[in-house]
Every structure is written in C-alpha cells, then in structure tokens.
Design an enzyme around this catalytic site. Structure first.
Site, mmCIF file in Angstrom:
data_model
loop_
_atom_site.group_PDB
_atom_site.id
_atom_site.type_symbol
_atom_site.label_atom_id
_atom_site.label_comp_id
_atom_site.label_asym_id
_atom_site.label_seq_id
_atom_site.Cartn_x
_atom_site.Cartn_y
_atom_site.Cartn_z
ATOM 1 N N HIS A 1 0.502 4.677 8.469
ATOM 2 C CA HIS A 1 -0.328 3.712 9.219
ATOM 3 C C HIS A 1 -1.826 3.864 8.967
ATOM 4 O O HIS A 1 -2.643 3.333 9.720
ATOM 5 C CB HIS A 1 -0.050 3.789 10.731
ATOM 6 C CG HIS A 1 1.408 3.776 11.080
ATOM 7 N ND1 HIS A 1 2.255 2.753 10.695
ATOM 8 C CD2 HIS A 1 2.182 4.668 11.739
ATOM 9 C CE1 HIS A 1 3.479 3.022 11.120
ATOM 10 N NE2 HIS A 1 3.465 4.178 11.748
ATOM 11 N N GLN B 1 7.147 -2.386 7.823
ATOM 12 C CA GLN B 1 5.873 -2.144 8.498
ATOM 13 C C GLN B 1 4.849 -1.601 7.514
ATOM 14 O O GLN B 1 3.993 -2.327 7.035
ATOM 15 C CB GLN B 1 6.091 -1.182 9.669
ATOM 16 C CG GLN B 1 4.901 -1.065 10.593
ATOM 17 C CD GLN B 1 5.258 -0.426 11.927
ATOM 18 O OE1 GLN B 1 6.411 -0.200 12.234
ATOM 19 N NE2 GLN B 1 4.257 -0.138 12.726
ATOM 20 N N ASP B 2 4.982 -0.344 7.174
ATOM 21 C CA ASP B 2 4.050 0.373 6.309
ATOM 22 C C ASP B 2 4.749 0.679 4.994
ATOM 23 O O ASP B 2 5.941 0.955 5.001
ATOM 24 C CB ASP B 2 3.776 1.718 7.005
ATOM 25 C CG ASP B 2 2.328 2.103 7.046
ATOM 26 O OD1 ASP B 2 1.484 1.203 6.932
ATOM 27 O OD2 ASP B 2 2.059 3.296 7.201
ATOM 28 N N PRO B 3 4.052 0.694 3.869
ATOM 29 C CA PRO B 3 4.692 1.210 2.653
ATOM 30 C C PRO B 3 5.044 2.696 2.831
ATOM 31 O O PRO B 3 4.408 3.400 3.605
ATOM 32 C CB PRO B 3 3.612 1.052 1.575
ATOM 33 C CG PRO B 3 2.630 0.073 2.125
ATOM 34 C CD PRO B 3 2.670 0.248 3.620
#
Length: 228
Positions: A134, A63-65
């Site tokens: 996010h 999803q997000d780093p």
C-alpha cells in the site's frame, strides 16, 4: 458500436489530467532515485494491453500489486511463470477445483490467458514500493481506476464484476447493477476465504451469465503462452 471503443479513445483525456501526470512523475522520480518499484515500468498498464475495452467480459478487482521480487507484472492476482503461486490465487484455484468440472490446479500463477479471453485483471493501485504494501495507495491511482470502472459501466453492457472483499466492493459501488452482473464475496486471502469465498461459485456463475447472453464462456484453466 460502443464496444469498438478502445482504452485509448476513452482514457486519452484522463491521462492528461494533472493528477495523473503527477502520479506518473512521482513513480518515475522514485525509480530514478533508486527505489525498486513493482511492477516494472513496461508492465504497469498490462491489464489494458491484454484486455481491450471492447473485449471486457469479466472484471476482477485486485488492490495492490504484489510487492515481492519478480511477482507483479500488471495483472491483478497473477504472477510471472516460475514464481510461486501466492496464497490468494491458490485459494482461487481451490474454488475452481471445487466448482469447475475437470479443473486441475496448474503449477504456475500466470493469468495472461484469462486476460486474453476478456477478463480484466485490474488492481486499483498500479504500482508499489518493494516490500511495502500500500505504499503507493495515495498517489492518485485510485482516482484513475475509479474512472476506468465508470467507463466500463458507461460504455459496456452485461459485464460480470467479481468484487471480493470490502475494498473491491466499495470501489464497485458505482456499477449499475441493472446494466451489469455484480457478484460479491469475501476476499480469497487466507484471512477471509473461509468466510464465504469458498463456495461463492463465482467462476461458474460468471460463465452461466455469459452463456445466457450468447457469449463464449471463460476457460478458467490458466495456460502458459508456450502451451497454447
């Protein structure tokens, strides 16, 4: 042959779209203003650098780093050598230990060796502000990675998609399950791994699928470059 297409061939036009240029500009402006952004600029597109389109066998959607210092380097779930293995990846290792004969948990979380074998480790958002999960979710990266998934769906056949958690499963809704092999499970995060990620057997099932297609299975034991 379709699998000779490169990312450059199929993404060059997308990278000229106004939304994409705006995304890059926003990230660049934040960096220039002194905001710490992960991963470093040179690593943002590493998923594509290490796994060419024609080599993609398996897609794992993140999803997000990671937003901690030194963690993110452009491959979903992976961290640089010398950085503590994050909890979700530890749970992935636990599932591997339980299902792959001879797998022993490595003392690092660096997954480049997976990427080099054709495992596209794709985060759906490619940058993040330090310490702010996010924080770049609405910059346009999701549009870009939707396009990436649709291009794999269109130009490749028989790719295994490992979709863990609701975010990845929504993202993967466009995948043609007649053309590709889609496996779904809860996310390996400590919050959800016990709801069905443990025991999903995805790493074994992915390799069985590849072998049935006459392809080399993935060696899931992560190897540091100096060891290989």
């Amino acid at each position: 042959m379709a699998n000779e297409l490169t990312w450059h061939d199929v993404l060059a036009e997308e990278k000229q779209q106004p939304y994409f240029l705006n995304t890059l500009q926003t990230v660049a402006s934040e960096r220039q203003s002194g905001v710490t952004i992960y991963p470093p600029q040179k690593d943002v597109f590493n998923a594509f650098r290490f796994t060419e389109l024609g080599d993609v066998k398996v897609v794992i959607l993140g999803q997000d780093p990671y937003h901690g210092p030194g963690q993110a380097h452009g491959l979903a779930f992976s961290v640089r050598p010398g950085i503590a293995t994050p909890p979700s990846l530890l749970n992935m290792y636990k599932e591997l230990e339980n299902t792959i004969p001879g797998f022993t948990r490595p003392n690092h979380g660096y997954l480049e060796s997976w990427a080099r074998q054709g495992v596209l480790l794709l985060n759906t958002v490619l940058t993040v502000r330090a310490g702010q999960a996010h924080s770049h979710a609405s910059l346009g990266w999701e549009t870009f990675t939707d396009k990436v998934i649709s291009l794999i769906n269109q130009h490749r056949e028989g790719v295994v998609f490992l979709l863990w958690g609701s975010h990845a499963q929504k993202k993967g809704a466009i995948i043609d399950x007649q053309r590709h092999h889609v496996l779904k499970a809860p996310h390996p995060s400590p919050l959800s791994a016990h709801r069905g990620f443990f025991g999903c057997n995805h790493f074994v099932l992915a390799n069985q699928w590849l072998e049935q297609r006459g392809e080399t299975p993935i060696d899931w034991m992560p190897v540091l470059p100096a060891e290989s």
